[in-house]
Design an enzyme around this catalytic site. Structure first.
Site, PDB file in Angstrom:
ATOM      1  CB  ILE A  28      -0.723   0.030   1.057  1.00  0.00           C
ATOM      2  CG1 ILE A  28      -2.316  -0.607   1.055  1.00  0.00           C
ATOM      3  CG2 ILE A  28      -1.715   1.427   1.044  1.00  0.00           C
ATOM      4  CD1 ILE A  28      -3.368  -0.990   2.268  1.00  0.00           C
ATOM      5  CG  ASN A  75      12.077  -3.273  13.427  1.00  0.00           C
ATOM      6  OD1 ASN A  75      10.628  -2.187  13.941  1.00  0.00           O
ATOM      7  ND2 ASN A  75      12.727  -3.751  13.439  1.00  0.00           N
ATOM      8  CB  ILE A  76       7.924   1.871  14.612  1.00  0.00           C
ATOM      9  CG1 ILE A  76       6.961   0.427  14.388  1.00  0.00           C
ATOM     10  CG2 ILE A  76       8.194   2.491  13.408  1.00  0.00           C
ATOM     11  CD1 ILE A  76       5.555   1.163  14.378  1.00  0.00           C
ATOM     12  CB  THR A 138      -7.424  -5.242   9.122  1.00  0.00           C
ATOM     13  OG1 THR A 138      -8.045  -7.324   8.513  1.00  0.00           O
ATOM     14  CG2 THR A 138      -8.074  -5.752  10.634  1.00  0.00           C
ATOM     15  NE  ARG A 181      -9.119 -15.814   9.976  1.00  0.00           N
ATOM     16  CZ  ARG A 181      -8.182 -14.854   9.553  1.00  0.00           C
ATOM     17  NH1 ARG A 181      -7.814 -14.396   9.720  1.00  0.00           N
ATOM     18  NH2 ARG A 181      -8.922 -14.501   8.031  1.00  0.00           N
ATOM     19  CE1 TYR A 184      -3.554  -7.183  10.887  1.00  0.00           C
ATOM     20  CE2 TYR A 184      -5.552  -8.280   9.983  1.00  0.00           C
ATOM     21  CZ  TYR A 184      -4.597  -7.214   9.744  1.00  0.00           C
ATOM     22  OH  TYR A 184      -4.283  -6.609   8.888  1.00  0.00           O
ATOM     23  CE  LYS A 250      -1.270 -26.941  -2.375  1.00  0.00           C
ATOM     24  NZ  LYS A 250       0.006 -26.846  -1.229  1.00  0.00           N
ATOM     25  NE  ARG A 259     -11.709 -13.401   3.213  1.00  0.00           N
ATOM     26  CZ  ARG A 259     -12.899 -13.735   4.143  1.00  0.00           C
ATOM     27  NH1 ARG A 259     -14.293 -14.392   3.429  1.00  0.00           N
ATOM     28  NH2 ARG A 259     -12.358 -14.525   5.072  1.00  0.00           N
TER      29      ARG A 259
END
Length: 388
Positions: A28, A75-76, A138, A181, A184, A250, A259
């Protein structure tokens, strides 16, 4: 560089600003840097660990933007320069994240740290220094739809109220704790709540972006070519990799998840509107997706197979897809959301934005890029003898 005076949505001239972009070297970030440099007079402080995807912008000495982009290898997690760079800018955009589903299961701690703990100083420095923040979240924060809990044959499953996701009304429903999962989504939701609270209590000017599957050139990596050979990228690059290698695609758990996909170039238009219209974007959470480009993952695989055959001139495989269980593909603890369809009311009302590119056209453009960029490299990798 644009020479004419640019106006915001309310007809006011847009003043050139300095933007601190964290994660500028990613998918992005690279598209956003291109857009800002080619269409505006803004300056960019580009922060990232890698700069491969923006190297063409940094090495373009002869290009018209000259010194309008500076790269800082940071690297923050642990860099004392971060606050100073945020102070130098008018606006901070935070794109930094671990956002690959294969990592949520295998690296849940890194995923939580990357998306929550590492983002905390960014929010704090923006709040303390009265700097505006655009934070990338997200669509996964919504988790599962209410509809997924209804009986399979319930007519209510067809009612949009049970599956269309609204920023200000839809609940965030995650799986049980052992389904890692959701590490996140949970971390992303918590940082959203913290940003919102900073706005409410301390006056932080913020905008939260919820991307719904932005896809296009430079997304992710092709394993063994420009990324780790063992890595599992997101669906677009996974399917591209299989097509390039002439292997079956797959389909995890039969590819039944639904989606919506939006072209990166459409989505970046929306972000530029947020950058340049703070009066309309501050305090808002925006879904950015294309509800018209809705397919199951199986349908996506079928479309990509057809488009790639056209792009490459190669006939599709006789057996183009194979089914694989999520446990086999991702390991223990995987779970998925059923449908992700964004409600577009708020972004349409505030910014007048609508996506333009059809799924077929965006796949054509992206797979043409994938083929031109990777086909020869893949052939070389596959021709190498493997050690026995």
């Amino acid at each position: 560089m644009a020479t004419e005076v640019r106006l915001d949505l309310d007809g006011r001239p847009i003043k050139p600003m300095t933007i601190c972009m964290i994660g500028a070297g990613g998918f992005i970030g690279s598209h956003l840097c291109e857009k800002i440099l080619s269409e505006t007079a803004h300056k960019i402080l580009a922060l990232d660990v890698y700069n491969d995807k923006i190297r063409h912008l940094l090495e373009g000495e002869s290009l018209s933007w000259g010194d309008r982009i500076q790269f800082h290898r940071i690297n923050i997690k642990h860099d004392s320069r971060l606050e100073g760079l945020i102070k130098m800018a008018d606006l901070t955009i935070n794109l930094a994240a671990i956002c690959t589903p294969a990592d949520y299961n295998t690296r849940p701690l890194d995923t939580i740290y990357s998306n929550f703990i590492d983002a905390l100083p960014v929010v704090k420095y923006c709040s303390e220094n009265n700097k505006r923040l655009i934070h990338f979240s997200t669509c996964e924060v919504y988790g599962k739809t209410i509809g997924s809990f209804l009986p399979k044959d319930s007519p209510l499953r067809q009612d949009p109220a049970y599956y269309i996701l609204k920023e200000d009304a839809s609940p965030c429903i995650f799986g049980s704790i052992e389904k890692q999962r959701w590490s996140y989504a949970c971390a992303k939701q918590l940082i959203e709540r913290l940003i919102y609270a900073e706005g409410a209590e301390n006056g932080l000017e913020f905008t939260i972006v919820r991307p719904f599957n932005w896809i296009g050139p430079r997304m992710d990596f092709i394993p063994g070519v420009d990324g780790p050979s063992e890595g599992v990228p997101r669906v677009l690059a996974c399917f591209s990799n299989a097509l390039l290698r002439r292997e079956p695609l797959k389909l995890v758990d039969g590819g039944q998840s639904q989606r919506t996909f939006v072209y990166i170039k459409d989505a970046i238009e929306a972000v530029l509107l947020m950058i340049e219209n703070p009066g309309r974007a501050n305090g808002q959470i925006f879904n950015v997706g294309n509800p018209h480009n809705e397919v199951t993952v199986r349908q996506l695989a079928e479309m990509m197979t057809e488009v790639y055959s056209k792009v490459s001139g190669e006939a599709p495989l006789e057996v183009p897809t194979i089914d694989i269980s999520s446990k086999e593909f991702y390991g223990e603890g995987y779970d998925d959301s059923d449908k992700r369809i964004p409600d577009m009311t708020i972004i349409n009302r505030q910014l007048g934005w609508n996506p333009k590119t059809s799924l077929w056209d965006l796949l054509d453009s992206t797979l043409t890029y994938q083929h031109n960029t990777y086909a020869e490299a893949i052939k070389k990798v596959m021709a190498k003898p493997t050690a026995s």
